[in-house]
Motif scaffolding. Structure first.
Motif, PDB file in Angstrom:
ATOM      1  N   LEU A   1       0.962  -1.057  -0.158  1.00  0.00           N
ATOM      2  CA  LEU A   1       0.059  -0.383   0.241  1.00  0.00           C
ATOM      3  C   LEU A   1       0.680   1.131   0.276  1.00  0.00           C
ATOM      4  CD1 LEU A   1      -2.195  -1.431   3.002  1.00  0.00           C
ATOM      5  CD2 LEU A   1      -2.644  -0.979   0.533  1.00  0.00           C
ATOM      6  N   TYR A   2       0.522   2.075  -0.926  1.00  0.00           N
ATOM      7  CA  TYR A   2       1.566   3.589  -0.979  1.00  0.00           C
ATOM      8  C   TYR A   2       0.454   4.769  -1.336  1.00  0.00           C
ATOM      9  CZ  TYR A   2       5.493   6.152  -2.219  1.00  0.00           C
ATOM     10  OH  TYR A   2       6.672   7.119  -2.712  1.00  0.00           O
ATOM     11  N   MET A   3       0.533   5.159  -0.022  1.00  0.00           N
ATOM     12  CA  MET A   3      -0.682   6.096   0.193  1.00  0.00           C
ATOM     13  C   MET A   3      -0.016   7.880   0.347  1.00  0.00           C
ATOM     14  SD  MET A   3      -3.403   4.802   1.850  1.00  0.00           S
ATOM     15  CE  MET A   3      -4.881   6.432   2.239  1.00  0.00           C
ATOM     16  N   ASN A   4       0.006   8.694   0.023  1.00  0.00           N
ATOM     17  CA  ASN A   4       0.878  10.121   0.336  1.00  0.00           C
ATOM     18  C   ASN A   4       1.642   9.769  -0.093  1.00  0.00           C
ATOM     19  OD1 ASN A   4      -2.399  11.675  -0.094  1.00  0.00           O
ATOM     20  ND2 ASN A   4      -2.136  10.266   1.708  1.00  0.00           N
ATOM     21  N   GLY A   5       2.759   8.854  -1.199  1.00  0.00           N
ATOM     22  CA  GLY A   5       4.281   9.337  -0.409  1.00  0.00           C
ATOM     23  C   GLY A   5       4.829   8.279   0.034  1.00  0.00           C
ATOM     24  N   GLN A   6       4.019   7.335   0.586  1.00  0.00           N
ATOM     25  CA  GLN A   6       4.281   6.527   1.976  1.00  0.00           C
ATOM     26  C   GLN A   6       4.098   5.730   1.516  1.00  0.00           C
ATOM     27  OE1 GLN A   6       6.531   7.800   4.621  1.00  0.00           O
ATOM     28  NE2 GLN A   6       6.497   9.629   4.160  1.00  0.00           N
ATOM     29  N   LEU A   7       5.191   4.661   1.664  1.00  0.00           N
ATOM     30  CA  LEU A   7       4.608   2.769   1.738  1.00  0.00           C
ATOM     31  C   LEU A   7       4.024   2.510   3.218  1.00  0.00           C
ATOM     32  CD1 LEU A   7       4.817   0.248   0.546  1.00  0.00           C
ATOM     33  CD2 LEU A   7       7.351  -0.043   2.060  1.00  0.00           C
ATOM     34  N   ILE A   8       2.982   2.597   3.453  1.00  0.00           N
ATOM     35  CA  ILE A   8       2.166   1.502   4.522  1.00  0.00           C
ATOM     36  C   ILE A   8       2.369   0.315   4.591  1.00  0.00           C
ATOM     37  CG2 ILE A   8      -0.255   1.919   5.635  1.00  0.00           C
ATOM     38  CD1 ILE A   8       1.010   4.268   4.589  1.00  0.00           C
ATOM     39  N   THR A   9       2.857  -0.087   6.190  1.00  0.00           N
ATOM     40  CA  THR A   9       3.913  -1.233   6.611  1.00  0.00           C
ATOM     41  C   THR A   9       2.653  -1.611   7.939  1.00  0.00           C
ATOM     42  OG1 THR A   9       4.873  -0.495   7.825  1.00  0.00           O
ATOM     43  CG2 THR A   9       5.612  -0.687   5.595  1.00  0.00           C
ATOM     44  N   GLY A  10       1.924  -0.923   8.206  1.00  0.00           N
ATOM     45  CA  GLY A  10       0.543  -0.780   9.615  1.00  0.00           C
ATOM     46  C   GLY A  10       1.888  -1.549  10.509  1.00  0.00           C
ATOM     47  N   LYS A  11       1.635  -1.524  11.703  1.00  0.00           N
ATOM     48  CA  LYS A  11       2.196  -1.561  12.940  1.00  0.00           C
ATOM     49  C   LYS A  11       2.886  -2.746  13.472  1.00  0.00           C
ATOM     50  CE  LYS A  11       0.880  -1.706  18.024  1.00  0.00           C
ATOM     51  NZ  LYS A  11       0.256  -2.166  19.114  1.00  0.00           N
ATOM     52  N   HIS A  12       2.533  -3.627  12.691  1.00  0.00           N
ATOM     53  CA  HIS A  12       3.952  -4.970  13.249  1.00  0.00           C
ATOM     54  C   HIS A  12       4.435  -5.011  11.083  1.00  0.00           C
ATOM     55  CE1 HIS A  12       0.789  -5.394  16.279  1.00  0.00           C
ATOM     56  NE2 HIS A  12       1.621  -5.738  17.052  1.00  0.00           N
ATOM     57  N   GLY A  13       4.637  -4.359  10.114  1.00  0.00           N
ATOM     58  CA  GLY A  13       4.263  -4.932   9.034  1.00  0.00           C
ATOM     59  C   GLY A  13       3.846  -5.420   8.302  1.00  0.00           C
ATOM     60  N   PHE A  14       2.957  -5.504   8.310  1.00  0.00           N
ATOM     61  CA  PHE A  14       1.697  -6.435   7.729  1.00  0.00           C
ATOM     62  C   PHE A  14       1.041  -6.174   6.633  1.00  0.00           C
ATOM     63  CE2 PHE A  14       2.900  -9.611  11.267  1.00  0.00           C
ATOM     64  CZ  PHE A  14       4.349  -9.952  10.162  1.00  0.00           C
TER      65      PHE A  14
END
Length: 160
Positions: A10-23
């Motif tokens: 998931l890539y949103m607003n120039g950021q890779l979204i990894t979630g709290k635990h990276g999943f």
């Protein structure tokens, strides 16, 4: 990324979204109901999906489908149907600007996308003018590149 399994990001607003635990973005474990059974998307769309349909060599079937083999086309229609349902879920949940499909299965291009898009259209409630572009990645080894990127900081994130 669709190949042996399914990966995603998931890539949103120039950021890779990894979630709290990276999943975050782990699409392969998302479930779809098929004949009253909850099956992982990975078991329906990736090479696991081909095995489930009795196909041991997906690339061979891809070549056969591209040559007009009706049995091979039917397999791609089945895989494409599940991909279409999955795409519709992604559109409804994330409202993305773009969806990129990569990995080995993406080489099938229109043989895969035609049934996927037809099925997706049946399930998306979002008005069509808001649908994302859906593209096939031109990268080779997209899954490997994505995995490697997890080990290197992004420019400007304060690391390195």
């Amino acid at each position: 990324i669709i190949g042996t399994g399914i990966g995603g990001a998931l890539y949103m607003n120039g950021q890779l979204i990894t979630g709290k635990h990276g999943f975050a973005g782990e699409q392969g474990m998302v479930k779809l109901m098929v004949n009253h059974n909850a099956l992982r998307v990975e078991d329906l769309i990736s090479s696991h999906g081909f095995r489930r349909l009795g196909v041991a060599k997906p690339l061979e079937y891809q070549n056969r489908a591209m040559s007009g083999d009706k049995k091979a086309i039917a397999v791609y229609n089945a895989i494409g149907k599940y991909l279409g349902i999955h795409l519709s879920n992604l559109i409804e949940i994330f409202d993305p600007e773009l969806i990129i499909i990569g990995g080995g299965i993406s080489r099938a291009r229109q043989i895969l996308l035609k049934p996927a898009l037809a099925e997706m259209k049946k399930h998306v409630a979002t008005p069509k003018k808001y649908w994302p572009a859906i593209k096939i990645s031109k990268l080779k080894n997209a899954g490997l590149l994505g995995a490697i990127s997890l080990f290197f900081p992004s420019p400007g994130d304060g690391e390195g």
